[in-house]
Design a protein around this motif. Structure first.
Motif, PDB file in Angstrom:
ATOM      1  N   THR A   6       0.850  -9.538  -3.111  1.00  0.00           N
ATOM      2  CA  THR A   6      -0.472  -8.707  -2.945  1.00  0.00           C
ATOM      3  C   THR A   6      -1.269  -9.432  -1.786  1.00  0.00           C
ATOM      4  OG1 THR A   6      -0.394  -7.864  -5.162  1.00  0.00           O
ATOM      5  CG2 THR A   6      -2.432  -7.831  -3.746  1.00  0.00           C
ATOM      6  N   THR A  10      -1.995  -7.682   1.821  1.00  0.00           N
ATOM      7  CA  THR A  10      -3.132  -7.436   2.181  1.00  0.00           C
ATOM      8  C   THR A  10      -3.511  -8.151   3.456  1.00  0.00           C
ATOM      9  OG1 THR A  10      -3.656  -7.220  -0.234  1.00  0.00           O
ATOM     10  CG2 THR A  10      -5.728  -7.837   1.238  1.00  0.00           C
ATOM     11  N   TYR A 134       8.920   3.395   4.297  1.00  0.00           N
ATOM     12  CA  TYR A 134       8.807   2.337   3.411  1.00  0.00           C
ATOM     13  C   TYR A 134       9.847   1.908   2.650  1.00  0.00           C
ATOM     14  CZ  TYR A 134       6.659   0.360  -1.143  1.00  0.00           C
ATOM     15  OH  TYR A 134       6.183  -0.222  -2.081  1.00  0.00           O
ATOM     16  N   PHE A 138       5.368  -3.194  -1.547  1.00  0.00           N
ATOM     17  CA  PHE A 138       4.098  -3.231  -1.304  1.00  0.00           C
ATOM     18  C   PHE A 138       3.261  -3.002  -2.606  1.00  0.00           C
ATOM     19  CE2 PHE A 138      -0.147  -1.780  -0.068  1.00  0.00           C
ATOM     20  CZ  PHE A 138      -0.094  -2.330   1.259  1.00  0.00           C
ATOM     21  N   ALA A 141       1.652   0.325  -4.882  1.00  0.00           N
ATOM     22  CA  ALA A 141       2.288   1.460  -4.102  1.00  0.00           C
ATOM     23  C   ALA A 141       2.817   2.199  -5.134  1.00  0.00           C
ATOM     24  CB  ALA A 141       3.153   1.247  -2.978  1.00  0.00           C
ATOM     25  N   THR A 173      -5.756   0.679   7.780  1.00  0.00           N
ATOM     26  CA  THR A 173      -4.992   0.457   6.557  1.00  0.00           C
ATOM     27  C   THR A 173      -5.200   1.496   5.572  1.00  0.00           C
ATOM     28  OG1 THR A 173      -6.726  -1.181   5.906  1.00  0.00           O
ATOM     29  CG2 THR A 173      -4.895  -2.172   6.976  1.00  0.00           C
ATOM     30  N   THR A 177      -2.386   2.675   3.086  1.00  0.00           N
ATOM     31  CA  THR A 177      -2.346   2.849   1.716  1.00  0.00           C
ATOM     32  C   THR A 177      -2.497   4.032   0.954  1.00  0.00           C
ATOM     33  OG1 THR A 177      -4.765   2.342   1.717  1.00  0.00           O
ATOM     34  CG2 THR A 177      -3.279   0.317   1.869  1.00  0.00           C
ATOM     35  N   THR A 178      -3.032   5.186   1.581  1.00  0.00           N
ATOM     36  CA  THR A 178      -2.906   6.411   1.193  1.00  0.00           C
ATOM     37  C   THR A 178      -1.734   7.165   1.256  1.00  0.00           C
ATOM     38  OG1 THR A 178      -5.347   6.650   1.505  1.00  0.00           O
ATOM     39  CG2 THR A 178      -4.066   8.796   1.431  1.00  0.00           C
ATOM     40  N   VAL A 182      -1.382   3.926  -2.838  1.00  0.00           N
ATOM     41  CA  VAL A 182      -2.233   2.802  -3.612  1.00  0.00           C
ATOM     42  C   VAL A 182      -3.441   3.339  -4.090  1.00  0.00           C
ATOM     43  CG1 VAL A 182      -2.902   0.423  -2.983  1.00  0.00           C
ATOM     44  CG2 VAL A 182      -0.868   1.131  -1.880  1.00  0.00           C
TER      45      VAL A 182
END
Length: 185
Positions: A6, A10, A134, A138, A141, A173, A177-178, A182
């Motif tokens: 993570t 990040t 992807y 992640f 996720a 980001t 991430t959307t 996440v």
């Protein structure tokens, strides 16, 4: 499937990296990194554009270019979610590590320049778009591996004597991430 911590993801997604250690950087496989002569003056018109083309190729996985365009003293500046400032990236090897780790979660990630390069003296600005798939791993996720992603960002580079000496990164980001589902936690 590559799994990345993570903290690493990040940091990577907003411009940081994992500390790669001190000393003289080397690329994977122990290959030495050569640097242009420091007395070479390669700041002629068009030089920055050539560096940007190589920069995009580097981000697209051509790691051999790092030693040709990234200064051993490169400074990375980014606002990291973990409070870091991107200063952990050290030289060409650190840049290769940063790029390689993000590509671990998105192995076919492809960067293209949407705007630029915009050149002002030794500074170059590009707005980029990244498209890929992807691959999993992640943290947080909920998207399935195979989900396509598209996100954008802006790089500001200082180029001196044909080398990137400073790198400022701003990436969307939230958009990434959307797409990965996440959840804020």
């Amino acid at each position: 499937m590559n799994r990345v911590s993570t903290a690493t993801l990040t940091a990577l997604l907003i411009g940081g990296s994992v500390l790669t250690g001190g000393g003289v950087p080397a690329l994977a496989g122990g290959a030495a990194i050569s640097h242009p002569q420091s007395d070479r003056h390669d700041d002629a018109p068009g030089a920055q554009e050539r560096v940007v083309r190589a920069w995009v190729q580097l981000w697209n996985g051509d790691y051999a270019l790092a030693g040709r365009i990234v200064s051993p003293d490169v400074r990375v500046r980014a606002a990291l979610l973990d409070g870091g400032d991107g200063s952990a990236v050290r030289g060409p090897a650190g840049m290769v590590d940063l790029i390689g780790q993000i590509r671990g979660a998105f192995p076919d990630l492809r960067f293209t320049v949407e705007v630029g390069p915009i050149v002002d003296g030794d500074h170059v600005v590009v707005r980029w778009v990244a498209d890929g798939t992807y691959g999993g791993g992640f943290p947080g996720a909920t998207a399935a591996p195979g989900t396509t992603v598209r996100f954008t960002g802006t790089d500001i580079l200082r180029v001196r004597h044909g080398l990137i000496t400073d790198y400022w990164l701003n990436a969307d980001t939230l958009l990434l991430t959307t797409q990965l589902g996440v959840k804020a936690g």
